[in-house]
Motif scaffolding. Structure first.
Motif, PDB file in Angstrom:
ATOM      1  N   GLU A 103       8.773 -56.277  -8.424  1.00  0.00           N
ATOM      2  CA  GLU A 103       9.888 -57.077  -8.533  1.00  0.00           C
ATOM      3  C   GLU A 103      10.478 -57.193 -10.052  1.00  0.00           C
ATOM      4  O   GLU A 103      11.471 -57.320 -10.218  1.00  0.00           O
ATOM      5  CB  GLU A 103       9.673 -58.256  -7.974  1.00  0.00           C
ATOM      6  N   SER A 104       9.534 -57.363 -10.983  1.00  0.00           N
ATOM      7  CA  SER A 104       9.743 -57.811 -12.260  1.00  0.00           C
ATOM      8  C   SER A 104      10.018 -56.057 -13.016  1.00  0.00           C
ATOM      9  O   SER A 104      10.359 -56.257 -14.288  1.00  0.00           O
ATOM     10  CB  SER A 104       8.442 -58.056 -13.076  1.00  0.00           C
ATOM     11  N   ASP A 105      10.145 -54.962 -12.248  1.00  0.00           N
ATOM     12  CA  ASP A 105      10.692 -53.916 -12.715  1.00  0.00           C
ATOM     13  C   ASP A 105      12.045 -53.550 -12.768  1.00  0.00           C
ATOM     14  O   ASP A 105      12.425 -52.602 -13.020  1.00  0.00           O
ATOM     15  CB  ASP A 105       9.843 -52.708 -11.877  1.00  0.00           C
ATOM     16  N   TRP A 134      16.249 -55.708 -12.511  1.00  0.00           N
ATOM     17  CA  TRP A 134      16.872 -56.785 -13.023  1.00  0.00           C
ATOM     18  C   TRP A 134      17.170 -57.919 -11.850  1.00  0.00           C
ATOM     19  O   TRP A 134      17.213 -59.160 -12.263  1.00  0.00           O
ATOM     20  CB  TRP A 134      18.265 -56.331 -13.711  1.00  0.00           C
ATOM     21  N   SER A 135      17.108 -57.377 -10.821  1.00  0.00           N
ATOM     22  CA  SER A 135      17.155 -58.308  -9.602  1.00  0.00           C
ATOM     23  C   SER A 135      16.509 -57.806  -8.300  1.00  0.00           C
ATOM     24  O   SER A 135      17.190 -56.621  -7.951  1.00  0.00           O
ATOM     25  CB  SER A 135      18.623 -58.757  -9.108  1.00  0.00           C
ATOM     26  N   HIS A 136      15.281 -57.991  -7.834  1.00  0.00           N
ATOM     27  CA  HIS A 136      14.756 -57.741  -6.649  1.00  0.00           C
ATOM     28  C   HIS A 136      15.649 -57.919  -5.648  1.00  0.00           C
ATOM     29  O   HIS A 136      15.991 -56.861  -4.687  1.00  0.00           O
ATOM     30  CB  HIS A 136      13.378 -58.341  -6.775  1.00  0.00           C
ATOM     31  N   LYS A 137      16.196 -59.025  -5.317  1.00  0.00           N
ATOM     32  CA  LYS A 137      17.091 -59.304  -4.122  1.00  0.00           C
ATOM     33  C   LYS A 137      18.412 -58.228  -4.052  1.00  0.00           C
ATOM     34  O   LYS A 137      18.464 -57.826  -3.102  1.00  0.00           O
ATOM     35  CB  LYS A 137      17.298 -60.806  -4.385  1.00  0.00           C
ATOM     36  N   ALA A 138      18.861 -58.275  -5.150  1.00  0.00           N
ATOM     37  CA  ALA A 138      20.156 -57.251  -5.112  1.00  0.00           C
ATOM     38  C   ALA A 138      19.999 -55.826  -4.959  1.00  0.00           C
ATOM     39  O   ALA A 138      20.716 -55.185  -4.489  1.00  0.00           O
ATOM     40  CB  ALA A 138      20.892 -57.681  -6.414  1.00  0.00           C
ATOM     41  N   HIS A 194      14.221 -48.855  -5.333  1.00  0.00           N
ATOM     42  CA  HIS A 194      13.500 -50.207  -5.329  1.00  0.00           C
ATOM     43  C   HIS A 194      13.462 -50.390  -3.812  1.00  0.00           C
ATOM     44  O   HIS A 194      13.228 -51.817  -3.603  1.00  0.00           O
ATOM     45  CB  HIS A 194      14.071 -51.147  -5.915  1.00  0.00           C
ATOM     46  N   THR A 195      13.820 -49.667  -2.835  1.00  0.00           N
ATOM     47  CA  THR A 195      13.716 -49.805  -1.502  1.00  0.00           C
ATOM     48  C   THR A 195      12.100 -50.042  -1.272  1.00  0.00           C
ATOM     49  O   THR A 195      11.430 -49.314  -1.487  1.00  0.00           O
ATOM     50  CB  THR A 195      14.296 -48.705  -0.768  1.00  0.00           C
ATOM     51  N   PRO A 196      11.817 -50.819  -0.102  1.00  0.00           N
ATOM     52  CA  PRO A 196      10.261 -50.799   0.437  1.00  0.00           C
ATOM     53  C   PRO A 196       9.682 -49.558   0.702  1.00  0.00           C
ATOM     54  O   PRO A 196       8.527 -49.291   0.374  1.00  0.00           O
ATOM     55  CB  PRO A 196      10.373 -51.807   1.750  1.00  0.00           C
ATOM     56  N   ILE A 197      10.478 -48.470   1.443  1.00  0.00           N
ATOM     57  CA  ILE A 197      10.141 -47.542   1.847  1.00  0.00           C
ATOM     58  C   ILE A 197       9.671 -46.498   0.677  1.00  0.00           C
ATOM     59  O   ILE A 197       8.561 -45.831   0.751  1.00  0.00           O
ATOM     60  CB  ILE A 197      11.075 -46.571   2.592  1.00  0.00           C
ATOM     61  N   GLU A 198      10.489 -46.545  -0.441  1.00  0.00           N
ATOM     62  CA  GLU A 198      10.061 -45.700  -1.508  1.00  0.00           C
ATOM     63  C   GLU A 198       8.602 -46.354  -2.392  1.00  0.00           C
ATOM     64  O   GLU A 198       7.720 -45.623  -2.835  1.00  0.00           O
ATOM     65  CB  GLU A 198      11.171 -45.713  -2.551  1.00  0.00           C
ATOM     66  N   ILE A 199       8.986 -47.558  -2.331  1.00  0.00           N
ATOM     67  CA  ILE A 199       7.649 -48.552  -3.050  1.00  0.00           C
ATOM     68  C   ILE A 199       6.406 -48.177  -2.345  1.00  0.00           C
ATOM     69  O   ILE A 199       5.339 -47.955  -2.729  1.00  0.00           O
ATOM     70  CB  ILE A 199       8.052 -50.081  -3.171  1.00  0.00           C
ATOM     71  N   GLU A 200       6.557 -48.038  -0.997  1.00  0.00           N
ATOM     72  CA  GLU A 200       5.092 -47.850  -0.083  1.00  0.00           C
ATOM     73  C   GLU A 200       4.718 -46.364  -0.375  1.00  0.00           C
ATOM     74  O   GLU A 200       3.652 -46.142  -0.486  1.00  0.00           O
ATOM     75  CB  GLU A 200       5.371 -48.095   1.318  1.00  0.00           C
ATOM     76  N   ALA A 201       5.651 -45.467  -0.421  1.00  0.00           N
ATOM     77  CA  ALA A 201       5.419 -44.142  -0.788  1.00  0.00           C
ATOM     78  C   ALA A 201       4.606 -44.033  -2.183  1.00  0.00           C
ATOM     79  O   ALA A 201       3.893 -43.321  -2.155  1.00  0.00           O
ATOM     80  CB  ALA A 201       6.713 -43.307  -0.697  1.00  0.00           C
ATOM     81  N   LEU A 202       5.240 -44.574  -3.230  1.00  0.00           N
ATOM     82  CA  LEU A 202       4.610 -44.475  -4.448  1.00  0.00           C
ATOM     83  C   LEU A 202       3.421 -45.287  -4.415  1.00  0.00           C
ATOM     84  O   LEU A 202       2.293 -44.705  -5.025  1.00  0.00           O
ATOM     85  CB  LEU A 202       5.644 -45.250  -5.383  1.00  0.00           C
ATOM     86  N   ALA A 203       2.986 -46.206  -3.725  1.00  0.00           N
ATOM     87  CA  ALA A 203       1.700 -46.956  -3.531  1.00  0.00           C
ATOM     88  C   ALA A 203       0.800 -45.821  -2.943  1.00  0.00           C
ATOM     89  O   ALA A 203      -0.526 -45.912  -3.400  1.00  0.00           O
ATOM     90  CB  ALA A 203       1.745 -48.267  -2.736  1.00  0.00           C
ATOM     91  N   ARG A 204       1.269 -45.537  -1.938  1.00  0.00           N
ATOM     92  CA  ARG A 204       0.174 -44.110  -1.435  1.00  0.00           C
ATOM     93  C   ARG A 204      -0.125 -43.171  -2.336  1.00  0.00           C
ATOM     94  O   ARG A 204      -1.336 -42.793  -2.558  1.00  0.00           O
ATOM     95  CB  ARG A 204       0.830 -43.689  -0.100  1.00  0.00           C
ATOM     96  N   LEU A 205       0.914 -42.737  -3.360  1.00  0.00           N
ATOM     97  CA  LEU A 205       0.712 -41.752  -4.318  1.00  0.00           C
ATOM     98  C   LEU A 205      -0.391 -42.542  -5.313  1.00  0.00           C
ATOM     99  O   LEU A 205      -1.264 -41.838  -5.737  1.00  0.00           O
ATOM    100  CB  LEU A 205       1.823 -41.419  -5.149  1.00  0.00           C
ATOM    101  N   GLN A 206      -0.321 -43.614  -5.627  1.00  0.00           N
ATOM    102  CA  GLN A 206      -1.156 -44.342  -6.868  1.00  0.00           C
ATOM    103  C   GLN A 206      -2.270 -44.414  -6.349  1.00  0.00           C
ATOM    104  O   GLN A 206      -3.574 -44.199  -6.972  1.00  0.00           O
ATOM    105  CB  GLN A 206      -0.525 -45.821  -7.066  1.00  0.00           C
ATOM    106  N   ALA A 207      -2.724 -44.749  -4.871  1.00  0.00           N
ATOM    107  CA  ALA A 207      -4.011 -45.151  -4.316  1.00  0.00           C
ATOM    108  C   ALA A 207      -4.866 -43.701  -4.084  1.00  0.00           C
ATOM    109  O   ALA A 207      -5.930 -43.529  -4.018  1.00  0.00           O
ATOM    110  CB  ALA A 207      -3.760 -45.802  -2.757  1.00  0.00           C
ATOM    111  N   PRO A 212       1.428 -56.782 -18.136  1.00  0.00           N
ATOM    112  CA  PRO A 212       1.067 -57.015 -16.678  1.00  0.00           C
ATOM    113  C   PRO A 212       2.443 -58.082 -16.185  1.00  0.00           C
ATOM    114  O   PRO A 212       3.052 -58.817 -16.801  1.00  0.00           O
ATOM    115  CB  PRO A 212      -0.097 -58.248 -16.711  1.00  0.00           C
ATOM    116  N   ALA A 213       2.920 -57.743 -14.846  1.00  0.00           N
ATOM    117  CA  ALA A 213       3.768 -58.514 -14.077  1.00  0.00           C
ATOM    118  C   ALA A 213       3.317 -60.034 -14.092  1.00  0.00           C
ATOM    119  O   ALA A 213       2.050 -60.388 -14.086  1.00  0.00           O
ATOM    120  CB  ALA A 213       3.878 -57.938 -12.647  1.00  0.00           C
TER     121      ALA A 213
END
Length: 265
Positions: free
Chosen positions: A159-161, A163-167, A174-187, A200-201
């Protein structure tokens, strides 16, 4: 005894058009290695001479005319290099090298994904997700290899990456599906996000501002699209991380800024 090593990454948005600011950055900051994305030049036309004049004699490139393209410019020897096609379409989006100290350095330009976050109506979005999935499978085989993964990931996960998480929840990057895909890559390789390791955030941390803003600094509608991830053993030797926001105001700027991590390797 450990030796200091500094590695920078920058989506330059045409290396030949912005050669002046690349040279300025190298003169002023003098990283040991600079990884570039979106070089937009075929290999035979890559501007070797200006880099060699500044001491960057070791150059690995993977170019493409007018689009994409990645490069690694180094003061220290590069032992080997490879080019992976995670999009399975021949686009020049990856260059990897190994340093004499054994470190693998992987430089990647992940697809932006178009404007609509739906693979059914926007094939580019599907290609981006497939690219991330192939990178995830690749990451699973890196467990014993000291690796630094850098580049323009085109995803701002926290969210802090942005300027506006909501917008931006429905905006590609910044969509949830991309964030989830990136999280799988990181893990997949337990990657350490060095940007957030040192900042840190919820600290504000951006690396990209659109050209559309009349005054990018005043509006500050930024996103953190550029990243450096390290395997745990490499992350333990990181001593500092910097973002160079002032470069966004240089003459003929890229819409991205350079980032840099220092190591004691």
């Amino acid at each position: 005894m450990t030796a200091p090593l500094s590695i920078a990454s920058w989506n330059i948005n045409s290396v030949r058009f912005r050669m002046e600011i690349v040279e300025r950055f190298l003169r002023e900051i003098s990283p040991d290695i600079l990884c570039l994305q979106e070089t937009k030049v075929v290999n035979e036309d890559f501007p070797h001479a200006p880099f060699r004049a500044l001491g960057y004699n070791h150059i690995a490139i993977n170019g493409q005319r007018m689009h994409h393209g990645v490069a690694i410019l180094s003061r220290v020897p590069l032992v080997e290099d490879d080019r992976l096609d995670w999009q399975a379409n021949g686009e020049a989006r990856h260059i990897g090298v190994r340093l004499e100290n054994g470190l693998r350095l992987e430089n990647v330009y992940i697809p932006a994904g178009g404007d609509v976050p739906d693979r059914e109506v926007n094939p580019k979005f599907g290609q981006k997700l497939d690219f991330l999935e192939r990178m995830t499978r690749w990451s699973e085989g890196l467990a014993s290899i000291p690796t630094l993964l850098v580049g323009d990931f085109n995803v701002a996960p926290l969210e802090s990456d942005v300027w506006s998480h909501k917008a931006l929840l429905d905006v590609v990057s910044h969509t949830p599906i991309e964030i989830e895909a990136l999280a799988r890559l990181q893990a997949a390789n337990d990657w350490v996000d060095l940007g957030r390791h040192f900042a840190p955030a919820p600290e504000r941390l951006f690396t990209w501002w659109s050209y559309r803003a009349k005054d990018w600094a005043a509006s500050d509608r930024g996103r953190r699209l550029d990243h450096m991830w390290a395997s745990r053993d490499v992350a333990a030797k990181a001593t500092g991380h910097k973002v160079f926001e002032h470069c966004r105001s240089w003459l003929k700027p890229s819409d991205h800024i350079p980032i840099l991590t220092e190591f004691a390797l």
